[in-house]
Design a protein around this motif. Structure first.
Motif, short mmCIF file in Angstrom:
data_model
loop_
_atom_site.label_atom_id
_atom_site.label_comp_id
_atom_site.label_asym_id
_atom_site.label_seq_id
_atom_site.Cartn_x
_atom_site.Cartn_y
_atom_site.Cartn_z
N ARG A 475 -43.90 19.84 24.13
CA ARG A 475 -43.73 18.69 23.26
C ARG A 475 -42.45 17.97 23.65
O ARG A 475 -41.49 18.57 24.14
N THR A 476 -42.44 16.66 23.45
CA THR A 476 -41.26 15.86 23.74
C THR A 476 -40.64 15.39 22.44
O THR A 476 -41.33 15.13 21.45
N VAL A 477 -39.32 15.30 22.43
CA VAL A 477 -38.57 14.89 21.24
C VAL A 477 -37.59 13.81 21.65
O VAL A 477 -36.65 14.07 22.42
N ALA A 478 -37.80 12.60 21.17
CA ALA A 478 -36.90 11.51 21.53
C ALA A 478 -35.58 11.63 20.79
O ALA A 478 -35.53 12.13 19.65
N LYS A 479 -34.52 11.18 21.41
CA LYS A 479 -33.22 11.17 20.76
C LYS A 479 -33.27 10.20 19.57
O LYS A 479 -33.74 9.06 19.71
N PRO A 480 -32.84 10.65 18.38
CA PRO A 480 -32.91 9.77 17.20
C PRO A 480 -32.10 8.49 17.40
O PRO A 480 -31.04 8.51 18.03
N GLU A 481 -32.64 7.39 16.88
CA GLU A 481 -31.88 6.13 16.93
C GLU A 481 -30.64 6.25 16.05
O GLU A 481 -30.70 6.85 14.96
N PRO A 482 -29.52 5.71 16.49
CA PRO A 482 -28.30 5.80 15.66
C PRO A 482 -28.46 5.05 14.35
O PRO A 482 -29.07 3.98 14.29
N THR A 483 -27.96 5.63 13.28
CA THR A 483 -27.97 4.98 11.97
C THR A 483 -26.84 3.97 11.89
O THR A 483 -25.95 3.91 12.74
N ILE A 484 -26.86 3.16 10.83
CA ILE A 484 -25.79 2.18 10.64
C ILE A 484 -24.45 2.89 10.52
O ILE A 484 -23.43 2.46 11.08
#
Length: 498
Positions: A475-484
C-alpha cells in the motif's frame, strides 16, 4: 521446534498492512523461562571452554599452513580452460530443455525437482525439464522416489537424467549445451560451483542458484563476467532465501514511490518474522565460509541481513534511479527478550562450535542435520514460514509499505520454488527465444552478465512467485498536506540559538 500458543493474540501490524500471520494463526517460536535459564547457564562454559578451543585451533592451523607444515585447503580452479567457439553454440530457442536442476540428490535439490513435477507435470506439455547429478544411480533413485511419492509414474519414463560431475570439466557440456537454464543446489558453491558458472557463461546458458557466498560470486564475476555478456548468459545467484524476498521487496518500494508520487526512495526499514530450519548443506557452507514484556518489543540482527543489504544495494545501483544511496536497516522480530537473546547469542555459539573438530563433531551428532537431510515434512509444509515487512520512505516524505509472505518453510521448500521460478523466468521471458512475444519482459532485456535477482527478473519473477503460493501485498501512503498551522509554524522566526 516447539511453538507456544499465547493466551492473547501475539501479532501486531508493524505497518498499515494487516499481518497474514494473524489470518493464518501462525505462532512464533518462543523460548520458555526454563530453557532460557539453561541456555544462560551454558554461556560461561562457551566463553571459558569452547571459544578458547576454537581460537587455539584456528590460530594454530593458520600458523602451521603459513609454515608449510599443513597443506592449505585445496580450491578448485576458477577456470578449466575449456574453449567453446561462439558459432558452435546452439541458440537457446532451439534447445531441448527449458531448465535442468543440478544437485537433486541433495535435500533442497530434490524439493526443486518435486516442485517442477507438481506444478508443471512430467510430460513436457508446459515445461520441458531434466535432472542432473554426478552419480547416475543416485539420481535415478531420486527420480523413482519422486514418482512414487507424487504417484506420477511418468516421471520415471519422461524426465531425463544428465550425468554431470562438477569436478570433471569433460562432463559439463552435457549439462549446459541443450538447456536454456541451469538451476543448481550443489554447494558449497566455492567447492562445487566454479565449473557450472564457467560452462553456463561459455555456452550462453542462463544460471541460477541459492548461494549466500558473496565472496565466491565476486570471484566468478571477475572471471566469467565478460564471457557471460558476450554469449547472453544471465548469471543470477542469490535466488533462494538468500535473497529474493528482500531484493524484490525493496525493488517494489522504489518502483511504487516513483510511479505513484514521482518520489525517490531514501530509507528502507525491514522487519523479519520467521520460523525456519536449515538443511544440512547450509551448515556445511556456513562452516566453510566462517573458516575463511509487550508484544513484539524485541528485535535482533537477522542472520542474513548483511548479505541481503549487499544484494539490495546491487539491484538499487543497477536500476540507476533517484538517490545515489539508500539507507537500509533490517532486523528480526521476536516475541520477547529471552527469545531474541537466545537466538542471537545462540547463533554465535553455534558458529564458533563449528570451527573446531571436537565441538563440530558433537554438533553434528546431537544438533544439526547432516548434508542431504533437513526439516520434517510437517515443518516444511505447516509450521515454518517467513514474513518480510518493509517500509520505504521517499525524499519527499511519501511512504510505501509491503509484506512478502512465504507460508511454508523458507529455507528449503520455498527456496527451491524461488530458484526454479527464477530459472524459468529467464528461460521463458527473454524476447529472442521465439516465445517471449506477448509476455511480460525481463528488466534486463536480452543482456547477459551477472545480475542480482530483482534487477534481472523484476515483476516477471514476482508474478511467477505469486502464482506458486507466495503472497505479496503493498500500500502507498502519501505525505499529508501541511495544515494552516503547519504553514504558520514554518514562517515564524526562529531563535538563532535553537
Amino acid at each position: 521446534m516447539s511453538v507456544t500458543k499465547p493466551k492473547v493474540d501475539p501479532y501486531i501490524d508493524i505497518v498499515g498492512l494487516p499481518s497474514p500471520l494473524r489470518r493464518d494463526q501462525r505462532f512464533m517460536f518462543q523460548v520458555s523461562p526454563l530453557r532460557f535459564a539453561a541456555f544462560f547457564a551454558f554461556i560461561p562454559f562457551w566463553l571459558g571452554a569452547i571459544m578458547p578451543l576454537t581460537i587455539f585451533y584456528q590460530v594454530t592451523t593458520r600458523v602451521l599452513r603459513k609454515l608449510g607444515i599443513l597443506e592449505p585447503h585445496p580450491r578448485p580452479p576458477l577456470d578449466s580452460g575449456h574453449i567453446k567457439a561462439p558459432e558452435t553454440i546452439q541458440p537457446r530457442k532451439d534447445r531441448k530443455y527449458d531448465i535442468v536442476v543440478l544437485g537433486v540428490t541433495g535435500f533442497t535439490g530434490r524439493l526443486a525437482a518435486r516442485h517442477l513435477a507438481q506444478k508443471y507435470g512430467a510430460e513436457g506439455k508446459i515445461i520441458k525439464w531434466a535432472i542432473a547429478g554426478r552419480n547416475k544411480a543416485k539420481v535415478e533413485a531420486v527420480r523413482k522416489s519422486l514418482a512414487e511419492e507424487l504417484k506420477m509414474p511418468k516421471i520415471v519414463t519422461e524426465i531425463d537424467i544428465i550425468v554431470a560431475d562438477t569436478s570433471d570439466p569433460n562432463t559439463m557440456p552435457a549439462l549446459v549445451e541443450d538447456t536454456r537454464a541451469v538451476a543448481t543446489t550443489a554447494g558449497p558453491y566455492q567447492e562445487y560451483g566454479n565449473t557450472v558458472v564457467e560452462f553456463c557463461a561459455k555456452y550462453g546458458t542462463h544460471y541460477t542458484d541459492i548461494t549466500g557466498e558473496v565472496g565466491w560470486v565476486k570471484q566468478m564475476m571477475v572471471q566469467h563476467g565478460e564471457t557471460a555478456k558476450s554469449t547472453g548468459a544471465k548469471i543470477v545467484p542469490f535466488c533462494g532465501h538468500d535473497c529474493i524476498p528482500w531484493d524484490l521487496s525493496v525493488m517494489k518500494l522504489q518502483q511504487l514511490l516513483k510511479d505513484e508520487f514521482n518520489d525517490d526512495l531514501k530509507t528502507v526499514k525491514v522487519w523479519d518474522e520467521a520460523l525456519m530450519q536449515a538443511p544440512g548443506g547450509t551448515y556445511q557452507t556456513a562452516m566453510l565460509s566462517l573458516s575463511g514484556n509487550g508484544l513484539y518489543p524485541w528485535t535482533a540482527p537477522f542472520v542474513m541481513a548483511l548479505i541481503n543489504a549487499k544484494i539490495v544495494r546491487w539491484t538499487y545501483a543497477l536500476r540507476q534511479q533517484g538517490e545515489k544511496k539508500i539507507s537500509y536497516r533490517e532486523t528480526q522480530v521476536h516475541r520477547d527478550f529471552m527469545t531474541a537473546f537466545t537466538v542471537y547469542v545462540g547463533t554465535m555459539i553455534l558458529g564458533s562450535s563449528l570451527l573446531n573438530p571436537l565441538t563440530k563433531w558433537l554438533a553434528y551428532q546431537f544438533i544439526l542435520p547432516l548434508p542431504g537431510n533437513g526439516p520434517s515434512s510437517e515443518n516444511l509444509e505447516k509450521t515454518n514460514y517467513l514474513l518480510v515487512t518493509a517500509e520505504g520512505v521517499g525524499t519527499n516524505g511519501n511512504r510505501v509499505e509491503s509484506t512478502f509472505y512465504l507460508p511454508k518453510d523458507p529455507g528449503c521448500l520455498e527456496t527451491a520454488k524461488m530458484m526454479v521460478e527464477a530459472g524459468l523466468a529467464m528461460a521463458l521471458h527473454e524476447t529472442n527465444n521465439g516465445e517471449g512475444k506477448g509476455k511480460k519482459e525481463l528488466p534486463s532485456g536480452n543482456d547477459g552478465g551477472f545480475f542480482p535477482p530483482a534487477a534481472c527478473l523484476g515483476d516477471v519473477l514476482l508474478d511467477r512467485l505469486i502464482d506458486v503460493g507466495i503472497e505479496y501485498k503493498v500500500r502507498t501512503v502519501a505525505k499529508p498536506e501541511p495544515t494552516i498551522k503547519d504553514k504558520e509554524e514554518d514562517v515564524k522566526p526562529k531563535d538563532k540559538d535553537a
